[in-house]
Enzyme design. Sequence first.
Site, PDB file in Angstrom:
ATOM      1  N   ASP A   1       0.871  -1.165   0.000  1.00  0.00           N
ATOM      2  CA  ASP A   1       0.000   0.000   0.000  1.00  0.00           C
ATOM      3  C   ASP A   1       0.916   1.225   0.000  1.00  0.00           C
ATOM      4  OD1 ASP A   1      -2.493   1.503   0.376  1.00  0.00           O
ATOM      5  OD2 ASP A   1      -1.670   1.952   2.346  1.00  0.00           O
TER       6      ASP A   1
ATOM      7  N   GLY B   1      -4.864   4.622  -3.891  1.00  0.00           N
ATOM      8  CA  GLY B   1      -6.074   5.316  -4.323  1.00  0.00           C
ATOM      9  C   GLY B   1      -5.742   6.604  -5.045  1.00  0.00           C
TER      10      GLY B   1
ATOM     11  N   LYS C   1      -9.213  -3.283  -2.961  1.00  0.00           N
ATOM     12  CA  LYS C   1      -7.823  -3.736  -2.861  1.00  0.00           C
ATOM     13  C   LYS C   1      -7.716  -5.261  -2.849  1.00  0.00           C
ATOM     14  CE  LYS C   1      -5.913   0.394  -0.660  1.00  0.00           C
ATOM     15  NZ  LYS C   1      -5.236   0.976   0.516  1.00  0.00           N
TER      16      LYS C   1
END
Length: 699
Positions: free
Chosen positions: A361, A542, A569
């Site tokens: 991430d 994002g 995700k």
Amino acid sequence: MNHLHHQTIADHADHTEHDKHAGHKTESFLQKFWVIALLTIPILVYSELFEKVFGRAAPTFPGSKFVILILGSVVFFYGGWIFLASARRELQAKLPGMMTLIALAIIAAYAFSVFAVVAGREHTLFWELSTLIAVMLLGHWLEMRAVRGAQGALKELARLLPDTADVLHGSTIKTVPIAELRVGDIMLIKPGAKIPADGKITEGQSELNESIITGESKPVTKKINDEVIAGAINGDGTLKVSVTKIGENTFLSGVMRLVADAQASKSRLQMLSDRAALYLTVLAVVAGAITFIAWLLARAGIVFATERLVAVLVIACPHALGLAIPLVASISTTMAARNGLLIRKRLGLEAARRINIVLFDKTGTLTKGAFGVDAVLANANRDAGQVTNADQVGDNADQPAGNDPAVKTTTDEVLRLAASVNQHSEHPLAKAIVAAASAKHLSLAEVKDFARIPAGGAKGQVNGKEVLVGNERLLAEKKARLSPELKMRTAKLSEQGKTVIYVIAGDACIGSIALADVIRPESREAVQSLKRLGIQTAMITGDSEDVAKWVARELNLDEYFARVLPQEKSKKVKLLQAKGQKVAMVGDGVNDAPALTQADLGIAIGAGTNVAIESADIILIKNDPRDISKIIRLSQLTYKKMIQNLFWATAYNVVALPIAAGALAFKGIILQPAVAAVFMSLSTVIVAFNAVLLRRKKI
């Protein structure tokens, strides 16, 4: 006290994997060994072995034939009771294993010997019984020492907290047990003292050693409003700390629970070894019965047949097999804790060695999750009037005076003026600019008439001239022009997804500042170390395509996914898995929870003081992505040790069992029960020693 709570956790971890030793202390095995060893001497003297070796019998007296019976009974009940009690627990749990086999062996030897004495027979197995029990006690003592050593790091954690804390009550200091601490209490932490509870610094500054907790050897500087962790060691400064968490809510207690849970969990290899140990127990009982009957039918005599039965039961004890995996797993768990890795699930650590792609991430993992100054640009070619205005505002000593059109404003001056105006602002971008100026040790100017500009930025008077710091709207309102070079460079920065703001002095734009979510310096090393291990790297975010592309290019990532919503995700993880890849997902454990759960290995970074992240298999205490390669390396080393131990334990039983049954008796090779016990114990010690060697490995 908290010590009691932590010790309970440690003890729980000690016995979870080794139920055969439940209720027994390591020292008791050694004490019983010495007693049995002494009793074995007269038993040997009054056995037929003594007469065969020395050619004469021991002195006789009325009732002397019962001496060996009495001594043998003491050996059986005093030394063998540990094994009998443990066997009863195994049978109650319907999991017969090593202790069951040992119990069957010593019961068979003792029962036959008692019958022989009562029936007036010459041959007994008392000396075999006593030497067998003595060797078994010594072997178990060595094993438990190894197991206890493997739990060393966990017990170190249990001892981290001091017993007392100095609490301030007004101007007086009162020393209280840490069990009496309450949230809100102000603790006085003297130089060199341990932090008794989690808290926040209210006064003072110092360097803290958090190495035993986070694995970070370098002292960490702490100042007012910084959080401190229970168990950390204070440096030279004196601190006042407000207690924020106590007891089971502290970071250290959370670590203890996670390590204990991990040691209680089982890997696939361990479950395999457990099943193998169960099958071996059944095989040993069947083989022992067949061996006993076969030698009776062969007319070898009941003494020889019973000796073979006892030898088979002893040699086949799945002692080494039962220890092969749990001990390695226990050592690897504590090694992980020492290196700032918290293993929540053993299956996760086992899966790490098969990972071939790590999915990061972006925000808070590869990046800091906070704005920072990425670039400062000066508007180099302005007309003479604009330069004059800028020069009147700035007081940079490096900047020439007058109306020379070639005058250039330095990037430091752009940053200094922007930070001067923004030093009174609470906006995240403003704080980032001030922090960047502070890092460069720039002297900020006094600002008057500071004001925020709604949806635009901020302004203020510097040396009697207005300075504005804001977005393109301010640039348009002031009709300030950009040089072609600056226009081109700011456009390129904007395309990368960076936020560009402009610094306007009077009516002239003197430069611009680009801000972005700053890439962690350690992220580059993390990606490089994974690539050296042959593992691909990918990123999920994002953010826009431009931002994702820029970060991926900066870090040399193999793949990236942009504009991905939190709930989407896990779909990206499935997409990678559909390609046959084993995926490790690295996130913050909150909005990444579905993806962490879906991945083959979930790694939570950004744990801080929150160690109760249920979605991850492994938690990185130090919030450092470089530790991911440590996980994979530890997984590889752990698996290698487990396979080595499984191979040794299995091969030993395959070879030893037929010999114990008397397969080589025709060649004169007979394995006595006591010798079988020596080999069985030696096998266990070898497995334990090999497991302990894992500690010397660097990850």
